[in-house]
Design an enzyme around this catalytic site. Structure first.
Site, PDB file in Angstrom:
ATOM      1  N   THR A   1      42.808 -11.994  18.508  1.00 57.35           N
ATOM      2  CA  THR A   1      43.351 -10.747  18.093  1.00 57.35           C
ATOM      3  C   THR A   1      44.968 -10.951  18.329  1.00 57.35           C
ATOM      4  O   THR A   1      45.378 -11.268  19.144  1.00 57.35           O
ATOM      5  CB  THR A   1      42.625  -9.671  18.769  1.00 57.35           C
ATOM      6  OG1 THR A   1      41.288  -9.776  18.298  1.00 57.35           O
ATOM      7  CG2 THR A   1      43.350  -8.364  18.215  1.00 57.35           C
TER       8      THR A   1
ATOM      9  N   ARG B   1      28.338 -11.801  19.247  1.00 59.48           N
ATOM     10  CA  ARG B   1      28.028 -10.343  18.770  1.00 59.48           C
ATOM     11  C   ARG B   1      26.724 -10.030  19.317  1.00 59.48           C
ATOM     12  O   ARG B   1      26.275  -8.926  19.700  1.00 59.48           O
ATOM     13  CB  ARG B   1      27.816 -10.515  17.131  1.00 59.48           C
ATOM     14  CG  ARG B   1      29.026  -9.790  16.910  1.00 59.48           C
ATOM     15  CD  ARG B   1      29.370  -9.872  15.268  1.00 59.48           C
ATOM     16  NE  ARG B   1      30.834 -10.052  15.046  1.00 59.48           N
ATOM     17  CZ  ARG B   1      31.438 -10.520  13.877  1.00 59.48           C
ATOM     18  NH1 ARG B   1      30.492 -11.221  13.082  1.00 59.48           N
ATOM     19  NH2 ARG B   1      32.682 -10.600  13.927  1.00 59.48           N
TER      20      ARG B   1
ATOM     21  N   GLN C   1      10.597  22.835  24.013  1.00 61.12           N
ATOM     22  CA  GLN C   1      10.287  22.008  22.865  1.00 61.12           C
ATOM     23  C   GLN C   1      11.487  21.177  22.306  1.00 61.12           C
ATOM     24  O   GLN C   1      11.294  20.127  21.984  1.00 61.12           O
ATOM     25  CB  GLN C   1       9.612  22.676  21.885  1.00 61.12           C
ATOM     26  CG  GLN C   1       8.027  23.148  22.166  1.00 61.12           C
ATOM     27  CD  GLN C   1       7.225  23.803  21.094  1.00 61.12           C
ATOM     28  OE1 GLN C   1       8.083  24.686  20.294  1.00 61.12           O
ATOM     29  NE2 GLN C   1       6.020  24.173  21.390  1.00 61.12           N
TER      30      GLN C   1
ATOM     31  N   GLU D   1      34.686  -7.572  18.987  1.00 63.37           N
ATOM     32  CA  GLU D   1      33.603  -8.361  18.178  1.00 63.37           C
ATOM     33  C   GLU D   1      33.385  -8.010  16.679  1.00 63.37           C
ATOM     34  O   GLU D   1      32.642  -8.389  16.164  1.00 63.37           O
ATOM     35  CB  GLU D   1      32.425  -8.551  18.809  1.00 63.37           C
ATOM     36  CG  GLU D   1      32.672  -8.987  20.378  1.00 63.37           C
ATOM     37  CD  GLU D   1      32.788 -10.405  20.841  1.00 63.37           C
ATOM     38  OE1 GLU D   1      32.581 -11.282  19.958  1.00 63.37           O
ATOM     39  OE2 GLU D   1      33.167 -10.563  21.913  1.00 63.37           O
TER      40      GLU D   1
ATOM     41  N   THR E   1      34.597  -4.413  14.300  1.00 69.13           N
ATOM     42  CA  THR E   1      34.310  -2.919  14.193  1.00 69.13           C
ATOM     43  C   THR E   1      32.871  -2.619  13.367  1.00 69.13           C
ATOM     44  O   THR E   1      32.567  -3.451  12.587  1.00 69.13           O
ATOM     45  CB  THR E   1      35.472  -2.167  13.506  1.00 69.13           C
ATOM     46  OG1 THR E   1      35.534  -2.576  12.257  1.00 69.13           O
ATOM     47  CG2 THR E   1      36.847  -2.511  14.145  1.00 69.13           C
TER      48      THR E   1
ATOM     49  N   PHE F   1      36.178  -7.166   1.692  1.00 69.04           N
ATOM     50  CA  PHE F   1      37.076  -6.912   2.585  1.00 69.04           C
ATOM     51  C   PHE F   1      38.493  -6.562   2.229  1.00 69.04           C
ATOM     52  O   PHE F   1      39.159  -5.972   2.952  1.00 69.04           O
ATOM     53  CB  PHE F   1      37.290  -8.351   3.461  1.00 69.04           C
ATOM     54  CG  PHE F   1      36.159  -8.640   4.555  1.00 69.04           C
ATOM     55  CD1 PHE F   1      36.366  -8.162   5.638  1.00 69.04           C
ATOM     56  CD2 PHE F   1      35.126  -9.004   4.055  1.00 69.04           C
ATOM     57  CE1 PHE F   1      35.316  -8.409   6.595  1.00 69.04           C
ATOM     58  CE2 PHE F   1      33.889  -9.297   4.943  1.00 69.04           C
ATOM     59  CZ  PHE F   1      34.157  -9.137   6.269  1.00 69.04           C
TER      60      PHE F   1
HETATM   61  C1  LIG Z   1      38.203  -3.552  25.300  1.00 69.90           C
HETATM   62  C2  LIG Z   1      38.589  -4.276  24.241  1.00 69.90           C
HETATM   63  C3  LIG Z   1      38.397  -5.893  24.534  1.00 69.90           C
HETATM   64  C4  LIG Z   1      38.885  -6.777  23.593  1.00 69.90           C
HETATM   65  N1  LIG Z   1      38.780  -8.187  23.895  1.00 69.90           N
HETATM   66  C5  LIG Z   1      39.185  -9.120  22.878  1.00 69.90           C
HETATM   67  C6  LIG Z   1      39.442 -10.516  23.344  1.00 69.90           C
HETATM   68  O1  LIG Z   1      38.679 -10.921  24.560  1.00 69.90           O
HETATM   69  N2  LIG Z   1      39.925 -11.566  22.612  1.00 69.90           N
HETATM   70  C7  LIG Z   1      40.124 -11.073  21.331  1.00 69.90           C
HETATM   71  O2  LIG Z   1      40.852 -11.945  20.566  1.00 69.90           O
HETATM   72  N3  LIG Z   1      40.163  -9.926  20.753  1.00 69.90           N
HETATM   73  C8  LIG Z   1      39.703  -8.675  21.705  1.00 69.90           C
HETATM   74  N4  LIG Z   1      39.725  -7.390  21.449  1.00 69.90           N
HETATM   75  C9  LIG Z   1      40.063  -7.053  20.307  1.00 69.90           C
HETATM   76  C10 LIG Z   1      39.087  -6.659  19.012  1.00 69.90           C
HETATM   77  O3  LIG Z   1      38.266  -7.486  18.502  1.00 69.90           O
HETATM   78  C11 LIG Z   1      39.663  -5.573  18.024  1.00 69.90           C
HETATM   79  O4  LIG Z   1      40.414  -4.419  18.720  1.00 69.90           O
HETATM   80  C12 LIG Z   1      38.967  -5.458  16.705  1.00 69.90           C
HETATM   81  O5  LIG Z   1      38.591  -6.450  15.966  1.00 69.90           O
HETATM   82  C13 LIG Z   1      39.457  -4.278  15.716  1.00 69.90           C
HETATM   83  O6  LIG Z   1      40.946  -4.662  15.443  1.00 69.90           O
HETATM   84  P1  LIG Z   1      42.083  -3.508  15.748  1.00 69.90           P
HETATM   85  O7  LIG Z   1      41.803  -2.799  17.099  1.00 69.90           O
HETATM   86  O8  LIG Z   1      43.305  -4.212  15.519  1.00 69.90           O
HETATM   87  O9  LIG Z   1      41.519  -2.520  14.640  1.00 69.90           O
HETATM   88  P2  LIG Z   1      42.163  -2.407  13.035  1.00 69.90           P
HETATM   89  O10 LIG Z   1      41.714  -3.652  12.589  1.00 69.90           O
HETATM   90  O11 LIG Z   1      43.523  -2.076  12.992  1.00 69.90           O
HETATM   91  O12 LIG Z   1      41.108  -1.244  12.357  1.00 69.90           O
HETATM   92  C14 LIG Z   1      41.190   0.037  12.703  1.00 69.90           C
HETATM   93  C15 LIG Z   1      40.167   0.897  11.828  1.00 69.90           C
HETATM   94  O13 LIG Z   1      40.440   0.599  10.453  1.00 69.90           O
HETATM   95  C16 LIG Z   1      39.230  -0.160   9.884  1.00 69.90           C
HETATM   96  N5  LIG Z   1      39.307  -1.210   8.838  1.00 69.90           N
HETATM   97  C17 LIG Z   1      39.905  -2.180   9.115  1.00 69.90           C
HETATM   98  N6  LIG Z   1      40.227  -2.891   8.164  1.00 69.90           N
HETATM   99  C18 LIG Z   1      39.105  -2.509   7.082  1.00 69.90           C
HETATM  100  C19 LIG Z   1      38.480  -2.722   5.709  1.00 69.90           C
HETATM  101  N7  LIG Z   1      38.909  -3.654   5.136  1.00 69.90           N
HETATM  102  N8  LIG Z   1      37.642  -1.798   5.372  1.00 69.90           N
HETATM  103  C20 LIG Z   1      37.267  -0.726   5.983  1.00 69.90           C
HETATM  104  N9  LIG Z   1      37.875  -0.242   7.056  1.00 69.90           N
HETATM  105  C21 LIG Z   1      38.733  -0.982   7.768  1.00 69.90           C
HETATM  106  C22 LIG Z   1      38.218  -0.618  11.188  1.00 69.90           C
HETATM  107  O14 LIG Z   1      37.124  -0.725  11.027  1.00 69.90           O
HETATM  108  C23 LIG Z   1      38.739   0.402  12.191  1.00 69.90           C
HETATM  109  O15 LIG Z   1      38.064   1.642  12.178  1.00 69.90           O
HETATM  110  C24 LIG Z   1      39.322  -6.401  22.273  1.00 69.90           C
HETATM  111  C25 LIG Z   1      39.329  -5.214  21.955  1.00 69.90           C
HETATM  112  C26 LIG Z   1      39.016  -4.011  22.962  1.00 69.90           C
HETATM  113  C27 LIG Z   1      39.124  -2.605  22.690  1.00 69.90           C
END
Ligand SMILES: Cc1cc2nc3c(=O)[nH]c(=O)nc-3n(C[C@H](O)[C@H](O)[C@H](O)COP(=O)(O)OP(=O)(O)OC[C@H]3O[C@@H](n4cnc5c(N)ncnc54)[C@H](O)[C@@H]3O)c2cc1C
Length: 289
Positions: free
Chosen positions: A29, A148, A184, A268, A270, A288
């Site tokens: 990420t 996952r 209940q 992993e 959303t 996507f």
């Molecule tokens: C506690 C934690 C640990 C993590 N650990 C790791 C790690 O070890 N290594 C690593 O590489 N990453 C890690 N991550 C990152 C994680 O995989 C990302 O946060 C995740 O993939 C979502 O990306 P984002 O936070 O940028 O959200 P965004 O991608 O910005 O998404 C924001 C919202 O938009 C929605 N969205 C985005 N695109 C679309 C679409 N095409 N259609 C509909 N809805 C959409 C999403 O579902 C979400 O609701 C971690 C995250 C957290 C919070």
């Protein structure tokens, strides 16, 4: 490392990492690329002597500031080479010059472990730092498929703790002269929690069988993650409510599980990303972008 590393990389790192002697991080990420990590911008430039120079930023990386090693996914920048533009994975010791991992503070979820913001400022690596089995973004996806199912299990653990706390509280707390469990509506809510929990258990059980037989398909892992983190959210919310005001006290556990479930619901991939992966598989059409 186990899937794509060279014999030499595996010989040197697999055991210490598996034993927990060397903390390891998976860095995919980036600040501007979460769900669309396929568009990642971190680059790996190949020098004339074959060495690599990594440049870019990563966000949310578990163990990214632990002093161990980070598996960094980067796009090859080497005009004319076969792998130019491909996403590959690099083994980076966190002590190398140019690597800075900064712990992300202010989290309200998963506070027991750290995630880091990483900057890679012209990090120089030897030619053999690349994991030779990684040739494209598809390989990063393969790692996510296999992790996952672990998230589906985590959701089950959190939800089980919430259900047990609610059940215990319902038998102990008295209102209107009776334990909550005598009402209940309370029984119905406990029954609904158990119904969802049992579904989660069956997903996990089936995943384990499929994994053991080598027959687990990526969409099945997505479906299990999708189902279980959503169900865990509902169970945690019901448990929190059944504990009344005590449900928000950290000492009773439920509110902490509720907060932690929020992180696993997101990482992993959303909820929406899982739905898109499942939808692509069942319709044959990618939605996507
Ligand atoms: C506690 C934690 C640990 C993590 N650990 C790791 C790690 O070890 N290594 C690593 O590489 N990453 C890690 N991550 C990152 C994680 O995989 C990302 O946060 C995740 O993939 C979502 O990306 P984002 O936070 O940028 O959200 P965004 O991608 O910005 O998404 C924001 C919202 O938009 C929605 N969205 C985005 N695109 C679309 C679409 N095409 N259609 C509909 N809805 C959409 C999403 O579902 C979400 O609701 C971690 C995250 C957290 C919070």
């Amino acid at each position: 490392l186990a899937l794509f590393g060279s014999d030499e990389q595996q010989r040197q790192w697999l055991r210490p990492i598996a034993r927990g002697e060397v903390p390891a991080a998976f860095a995919l990420t980036e600040p501007d690329h979460g769900s669309d990590s396929v568009s990642l911008e971190t680059t790996a430039r190949r020098g004339s002597d074959g060495e690599w120079v990594l440049r870019g930023t990563k966000k949310w990386i578990g163990n990214g500031a632990s002093g161990g090693v980070t598996f960094v996914w980067a796009r090859v920048d080497d005009e004319g080479a076969d792998d130019h533009g491909s996403v590959r994975c690099f083994l980076v010791e966190q002590s190398v010059p140019g690597y800075t991992g900064t712990v992300i503070t202010g989290k309200g979820s998963l506070r027991g472990i750290h995630q880091a913001h990483i900057t890679l400022d012209d990090v120089r690596l030897p030619a053999d730092a690349v994991l030779p089995g990684t040739r494209s973004f598809r390989d990063a996806s393969t790692v996510l498929y296999s992790t996952r199912s672990g998230v589906a299990w985590s959701a089950l653990g959190h939800a089980t703790a919430c259900y047990e706390a609610a059940l215990q509280y319902a038998t102990q707390r008295t209102q209107f002269g009776k334990p909550l469990a005598r009402f209940q509506m309370v029984q119905e809510r406990l029954a609904q929690m158990l119904e969802e929990l049992t579904g989660m258990q069956l997903y996990c059980r089936h995943l384990a069988d499929l994994e053991a037989s080598g027959g687990l398909r990526p969409t099945q892992a997505s479906l299990a993650k999708y189902h279980n983190t959503r169900a865990a959210r509902r169970i945690a919310a019901t448990a929190r409510d059944l504990l009344g005001g005590n449900g928000i006290l950290l000492e009773n556990g439920v509110i902490q599980h509720m907060a932690d479930i929020e992180a696993i619901h997101t990482y992993e991939g959303t909820e929406s990303v899982q739905a898109l992966l499942i939808g692509r598989d069942i319709t044959g059409v990618s939605a996507f972008a």
